[in-house]
Design a protein around this motif. Sequence first.
Motif, PDB file in Angstrom:
ATOM      1  N   GLN A  65      45.884   5.910  39.869  1.00  0.00           N
ATOM      2  CA  GLN A  65      44.978   6.669  40.732  1.00  0.00           C
ATOM      3  C   GLN A  65      45.087   8.163  40.405  1.00  0.00           C
ATOM      4  OE1 GLN A  65      43.089   4.908  43.043  1.00  0.00           O
ATOM      5  NE2 GLN A  65      41.968   6.744  43.591  1.00  0.00           N
ATOM      6  N   MET A  66      46.322   8.625  40.226  1.00  0.00           N
ATOM      7  CA  MET A  66      46.557  10.033  39.908  1.00  0.00           C
ATOM      8  C   MET A  66      45.944  10.411  38.555  1.00  0.00           C
ATOM      9  SD  MET A  66      50.283  11.874  39.638  1.00  0.00           S
ATOM     10  CE  MET A  66      50.717  11.103  38.087  1.00  0.00           C
ATOM     11  N   ARG A  67      45.901   9.457  37.637  1.00  0.00           N
ATOM     12  CA  ARG A  67      45.363   9.713  36.305  1.00  0.00           C
ATOM     13  C   ARG A  67      43.839   9.694  36.265  1.00  0.00           C
ATOM     14  NH1 ARG A  67      48.419   8.964  31.675  1.00  0.00           N
ATOM     15  NH2 ARG A  67      46.558   9.925  30.838  1.00  0.00           N
ATOM     16  N   GLY A  68      43.209   9.391  37.386  1.00  0.00           N
ATOM     17  CA  GLY A  68      41.759   9.452  37.437  1.00  0.00           C
ATOM     18  C   GLY A  68      41.065   8.111  37.436  1.00  0.00           C
ATOM     19  N   PHE A  69      41.793   7.026  37.294  1.00  0.00           N
ATOM     20  CA  PHE A  69      41.195   5.700  37.356  1.00  0.00           C
ATOM     21  C   PHE A  69      41.165   5.264  38.816  1.00  0.00           C
ATOM     22  CE2 PHE A  69      41.371   1.071  37.309  1.00  0.00           C
ATOM     23  CZ  PHE A  69      40.319   0.785  36.467  1.00  0.00           C
ATOM     24  N   GLU A  70      40.067   4.738  39.254  1.00  0.00           N
ATOM     25  CA  GLU A  70      39.920   4.321  40.647  1.00  0.00           C
ATOM     26  C   GLU A  70      40.642   2.985  40.866  1.00  0.00           C
ATOM     27  OE1 GLU A  70      39.257   4.623  44.417  1.00  0.00           O
ATOM     28  OE2 GLU A  70      38.596   6.206  43.067  1.00  0.00           O
ATOM     29  N   ALA A  71      41.966   3.054  41.012  1.00  0.00           N
ATOM     30  CA  ALA A  71      42.799   1.851  41.120  1.00  0.00           C
ATOM     31  C   ALA A  71      42.504   1.080  42.407  1.00  0.00           C
ATOM     32  CB  ALA A  71      44.273   2.229  41.051  1.00  0.00           C
ATOM     33  N   VAL A  72      42.340   1.792  43.500  1.00  0.00           N
ATOM     34  CA  VAL A  72      42.075   1.119  44.774  1.00  0.00           C
ATOM     35  C   VAL A  72      40.703   0.448  44.729  1.00  0.00           C
ATOM     36  CG1 VAL A  72      41.823   1.474  47.261  1.00  0.00           C
ATOM     37  CG2 VAL A  72      43.570   2.740  45.986  1.00  0.00           C
ATOM     38  N   GLY A  73      39.730   1.108  44.148  1.00  0.00           N
ATOM     39  CA  GLY A  73      38.398   0.516  44.004  1.00  0.00           C
ATOM     40  C   GLY A  73      38.403  -0.700  43.093  1.00  0.00           C
ATOM     41  N   HIS A  74      39.309  -0.702  42.126  1.00  0.00           N
ATOM     42  CA  HIS A  74      39.431  -1.843  41.218  1.00  0.00           C
ATOM     43  C   HIS A  74      39.818  -3.103  41.993  1.00  0.00           C
ATOM     44  CE1 HIS A  74      41.401  -3.579  37.326  1.00  0.00           C
ATOM     45  NE2 HIS A  74      40.211  -4.073  37.520  1.00  0.00           N
ATOM     46  N   PHE A  75      40.614  -2.955  43.040  1.00  0.00           N
ATOM     47  CA  PHE A  75      40.988  -4.100  43.873  1.00  0.00           C
ATOM     48  C   PHE A  75      39.784  -4.678  44.610  1.00  0.00           C
ATOM     49  CE2 PHE A  75      45.312  -2.583  43.321  1.00  0.00           C
ATOM     50  CZ  PHE A  75      46.003  -3.783  43.193  1.00  0.00           C
ATOM     51  N   GLU A  76      38.819  -3.841  44.961  1.00  0.00           N
ATOM     52  CA  GLU A  76      37.624  -4.329  45.647  1.00  0.00           C
ATOM     53  C   GLU A  76      36.719  -5.106  44.693  1.00  0.00           C
ATOM     54  OE1 GLU A  76      35.816  -0.896  47.336  1.00  0.00           O
ATOM     55  OE2 GLU A  76      37.455  -0.568  48.756  1.00  0.00           O
ATOM     56  N   ILE A  77      36.672  -4.670  43.435  1.00  0.00           N
ATOM     57  CA  ILE A  77      35.802  -5.306  42.448  1.00  0.00           C
ATOM     58  C   ILE A  77      36.421  -6.590  41.900  1.00  0.00           C
ATOM     59  CG2 ILE A  77      34.745  -5.004  40.168  1.00  0.00           C
ATOM     60  CD1 ILE A  77      34.654  -1.974  40.847  1.00  0.00           C
TER      61      ILE A  77
END
Length: 125
Positions: A65-77
């Motif tokens: 998440q800190m690196r700019g990848f939407e990690a939390v959003g990835h869990f939704e997808i």
Amino acid sequence: MFVIDSIGFFNTAVPLGVLALLAVLLPRVLVDRETRSHGKVLHGIALSAAFLVAIGFLISIAVTQMRGFEAVGHFEIDPLGAAWVHLRLSLMAAIVWAPILGLVWFGHAQGVEARRGQDIAAGGR
């Protein structure tokens, strides 16, 4: 799947340092210091390892998440895909904390044997 392309202080050294420190500290909390049972030591070490995997999982999410990848959003997808990515990254970090945890386990096992030896020397069994 995404690729974290660089190794740096805040995305590699700090998370691994935190996990290494926890590999030393968690067994001090989870293993009874006066036990004479290797089973109880094993239980505490296994619990520590499970906590380290879980904490590594959370650290993986935070770092991506800190690196700019939407990690939390990835869990939704793709919840399973996202969980697999972070679990894999967490288990890869075990290359640092697992040997430390193994040495801590060895230290606790030596303590068990020392206490057993003291009991035998004192005349009890």
